[in-house]
Design a protein around this motif. Structure first.
Motif, PDB file in Angstrom:
ATOM      1  N   PHE A 154       0.052  -4.102  -1.205  1.00 40.62           N
ATOM      2  CA  PHE A 154      -1.115  -4.431  -2.022  1.00 40.62           C
ATOM      3  C   PHE A 154      -2.199  -5.064  -1.151  1.00 40.62           C
ATOM      4  O   PHE A 154      -3.376  -4.706  -1.240  1.00 40.62           O
ATOM      5  CB  PHE A 154      -0.726  -5.385  -3.159  1.00 40.62           C
ATOM      6  CG  PHE A 154      -1.859  -5.684  -4.090  1.00 40.62           C
ATOM      7  CD1 PHE A 154      -2.077  -4.898  -5.206  1.00 40.62           C
ATOM      8  CD2 PHE A 154      -2.720  -6.743  -3.838  1.00 40.62           C
ATOM      9  CE1 PHE A 154      -3.134  -5.159  -6.064  1.00 40.62           C
ATOM     10  CE2 PHE A 154      -3.786  -7.018  -4.683  1.00 40.62           C
ATOM     11  CZ  PHE A 154      -3.991  -6.218  -5.800  1.00 40.62           C
ATOM     12  N   ASP A 155      -1.804  -5.991  -0.281  1.00 40.31           N
ATOM     13  CA  ASP A 155      -2.768  -6.644   0.617  1.00 40.31           C
ATOM     14  C   ASP A 155      -3.472  -5.628   1.515  1.00 40.31           C
ATOM     15  O   ASP A 155      -4.675  -5.732   1.750  1.00 40.31           O
ATOM     16  CB  ASP A 155      -2.076  -7.704   1.471  1.00 40.31           C
ATOM     17  CG  ASP A 155      -1.651  -8.925   0.684  1.00 40.31           C
ATOM     18  OD1 ASP A 155      -2.114  -9.100  -0.475  1.00 40.31           O
ATOM     19  OD2 ASP A 155      -0.825  -9.704   1.211  1.00 40.31           O
ATOM     20  N   ALA A 156      -2.719  -4.656   2.027  1.00 41.20           N
ATOM     21  CA  ALA A 156      -3.317  -3.631   2.890  1.00 41.20           C
ATOM     22  C   ALA A 156      -4.371  -2.838   2.119  1.00 41.20           C
ATOM     23  O   ALA A 156      -5.461  -2.567   2.631  1.00 41.20           O
ATOM     24  CB  ALA A 156      -2.237  -2.701   3.448  1.00 41.20           C
ATOM     25  N   GLU A 164     -13.786   2.796   0.344  1.00 37.08           N
ATOM     26  CA  GLU A 164     -12.641   3.273   1.126  1.00 37.08           C
ATOM     27  C   GLU A 164     -11.439   3.535   0.227  1.00 37.08           C
ATOM     28  O   GLU A 164     -10.723   4.532   0.411  1.00 37.08           O
ATOM     29  CB  GLU A 164     -12.269   2.247   2.198  1.00 37.08           C
ATOM     30  CG  GLU A 164     -13.275   2.148   3.331  1.00 37.08           C
ATOM     31  CD  GLU A 164     -13.037   0.964   4.243  1.00 37.08           C
ATOM     32  OE1 GLU A 164     -13.390   1.068   5.431  1.00 37.08           O
ATOM     33  OE2 GLU A 164     -12.510  -0.080   3.783  1.00 37.08           O
ATOM     34  N   ARG A 165     -11.214   2.656  -0.754  1.00 37.35           N
ATOM     35  CA  ARG A 165     -10.082   2.869  -1.673  1.00 37.35           C
ATOM     36  C   ARG A 165     -10.267   4.165  -2.453  1.00 37.35           C
ATOM     37  O   ARG A 165      -9.298   4.914  -2.654  1.00 37.35           O
ATOM     38  CB  ARG A 165      -9.914   1.673  -2.611  1.00 37.35           C
ATOM     39  CG  ARG A 165      -9.312   0.458  -1.926  1.00 37.35           C
ATOM     40  CD  ARG A 165      -8.898  -0.625  -2.898  1.00 37.35           C
ATOM     41  NE  ARG A 165     -10.010  -1.249  -3.580  1.00 37.35           N
ATOM     42  CZ  ARG A 165     -10.653  -2.338  -3.159  1.00 37.35           C
ATOM     43  NH1 ARG A 165     -10.285  -2.929  -2.047  1.00 37.35           N
ATOM     44  NH2 ARG A 165     -11.654  -2.832  -3.854  1.00 37.35           N
ATOM     45  N   GLU A 166     -11.485   4.458  -2.886  1.00 38.75           N
ATOM     46  CA  GLU A 166     -11.730   5.713  -3.614  1.00 38.75           C
ATOM     47  C   GLU A 166     -11.460   6.921  -2.728  1.00 38.75           C
ATOM     48  O   GLU A 166     -10.908   7.924  -3.191  1.00 38.75           O
ATOM     49  CB  GLU A 166     -13.163   5.755  -4.169  1.00 38.75           C
ATOM     50  CG  GLU A 166     -13.398   4.836  -5.341  1.00 38.75           C
ATOM     51  CD  GLU A 166     -12.471   5.103  -6.530  1.00 38.75           C
ATOM     52  OE1 GLU A 166     -12.125   6.270  -6.813  1.00 38.75           O
ATOM     53  OE2 GLU A 166     -12.080   4.115  -7.181  1.00 38.75           O
ATOM     54  N   PHE A 171      -7.849  11.340  -1.388  1.00 42.02           N
ATOM     55  CA  PHE A 171      -7.024  11.990  -0.377  1.00 42.02           C
ATOM     56  C   PHE A 171      -5.576  12.089  -0.827  1.00 42.02           C
ATOM     57  O   PHE A 171      -4.950  13.156  -0.771  1.00 42.02           O
ATOM     58  CB  PHE A 171      -7.135  11.220   0.944  1.00 42.02           C
ATOM     59  CG  PHE A 171      -6.142  11.653   1.983  1.00 42.02           C
ATOM     60  CD1 PHE A 171      -6.221  12.904   2.563  1.00 42.02           C
ATOM     61  CD2 PHE A 171      -5.127  10.797   2.388  1.00 42.02           C
ATOM     62  CE1 PHE A 171      -5.305  13.302   3.528  1.00 42.02           C
ATOM     63  CE2 PHE A 171      -4.210  11.184   3.348  1.00 42.02           C
ATOM     64  CZ  PHE A 171      -4.304  12.439   3.926  1.00 42.02           C
ATOM     65  N   LEU A 172      -5.000  10.977  -1.316  1.00 38.19           N
ATOM     66  CA  LEU A 172      -3.595  10.993  -1.741  1.00 38.19           C
ATOM     67  C   LEU A 172      -3.398  11.873  -2.975  1.00 38.19           C
ATOM     68  O   LEU A 172      -2.381  12.573  -3.082  1.00 38.19           O
ATOM     69  CB  LEU A 172      -3.108   9.572  -1.986  1.00 38.19           C
ATOM     70  CG  LEU A 172      -3.023   8.705  -0.719  1.00 38.19           C
ATOM     71  CD1 LEU A 172      -2.674   7.271  -1.081  1.00 38.19           C
ATOM     72  CD2 LEU A 172      -2.049   9.275   0.289  1.00 38.19           C
TER      73      LEU A 172
END
Length: 183
Positions: A154-156, A164-166, A171-172
């Protein structure tokens, strides 16, 4: 000498590199990508491979520590999550969540109860059913192993920016969809 320290031309070729595994581009299309782009894509794929291996090792270590199988661990995670939300969990709910038969669920609960991981209690509102609860000792053990690993993951993800998370999510999701049969 550490293979990571070797210059690219002397390093063992990556099994993720289509220039190694598919040099004639029969499967992987490299059009529009220069060597630097391909190198970066290969680094992404190698990072995913390292993550999968790390995740596999962490999962095995947790199962060994708790002396449980994969389905047992999935059941415990479900039970803990539901208990955290004040939900009563029945054998039927476990069966539905895991996608297993009621007979398999009974065996699973018997195994977990024999290992002092869960206990059966009368259901508060349905006399015909049982409530399945994780023991405090197992809850603590899961928190110290699986819980702490999840906190680091979670921290990463939290260190990334929203943008970046989007990108990672897209991508995933694309990777998950890549295993679908083409229409």
């Amino acid at each position: 000498m550490d293979p990571e320290a070797l210059p690219r031309q002397d390093a063992e070729p990556s099994m993720m590199d289509p220039r190694v595994m598919d040099p004639d581009q029969e499967i992987v299309r490299l059009a529009g990508l220069d060597d630097a782009d391909i190198d970066q894509v290969v680094r992404v794929l190698e990072a995913l491979r390292r993550w999968r291996e790390t995740e596999r090792r962490m999962s095995e270590a947790s199962r060994r520590y708790m002396k449980l199988g994969d389905t047992d661990m999935r059941a415990l995670r479900f039970l803990i999550a539901m208990q955290n939300h004040g939900r009563v969990v029945t054998p039927g709910a476990i069966a539905e969540h895991l996608g297993i038969t009621t007979a398999s669920t009974t065996k699973l609960i018997d195994r977990l109860a024999a290992g002092d991981h869960v206990r059966r209690t009368p259901h508060a509102s349905d006399r015909r059913s049982l409530a399945i609860e994780v023991t405090p000792e197992t809850r603590h053990a899961a928190r110290e192993t699986v819980g702490r690993s999840h906190a680091r993951r979670f921290d990463a993800a939290a260190r990334l920016t929203a943008k970046e998370r989007e990108i990672v999510i897209r991508f995933l999701d694309d990777l998950a969809a890549s295993d679908q049969d083409p229409a």
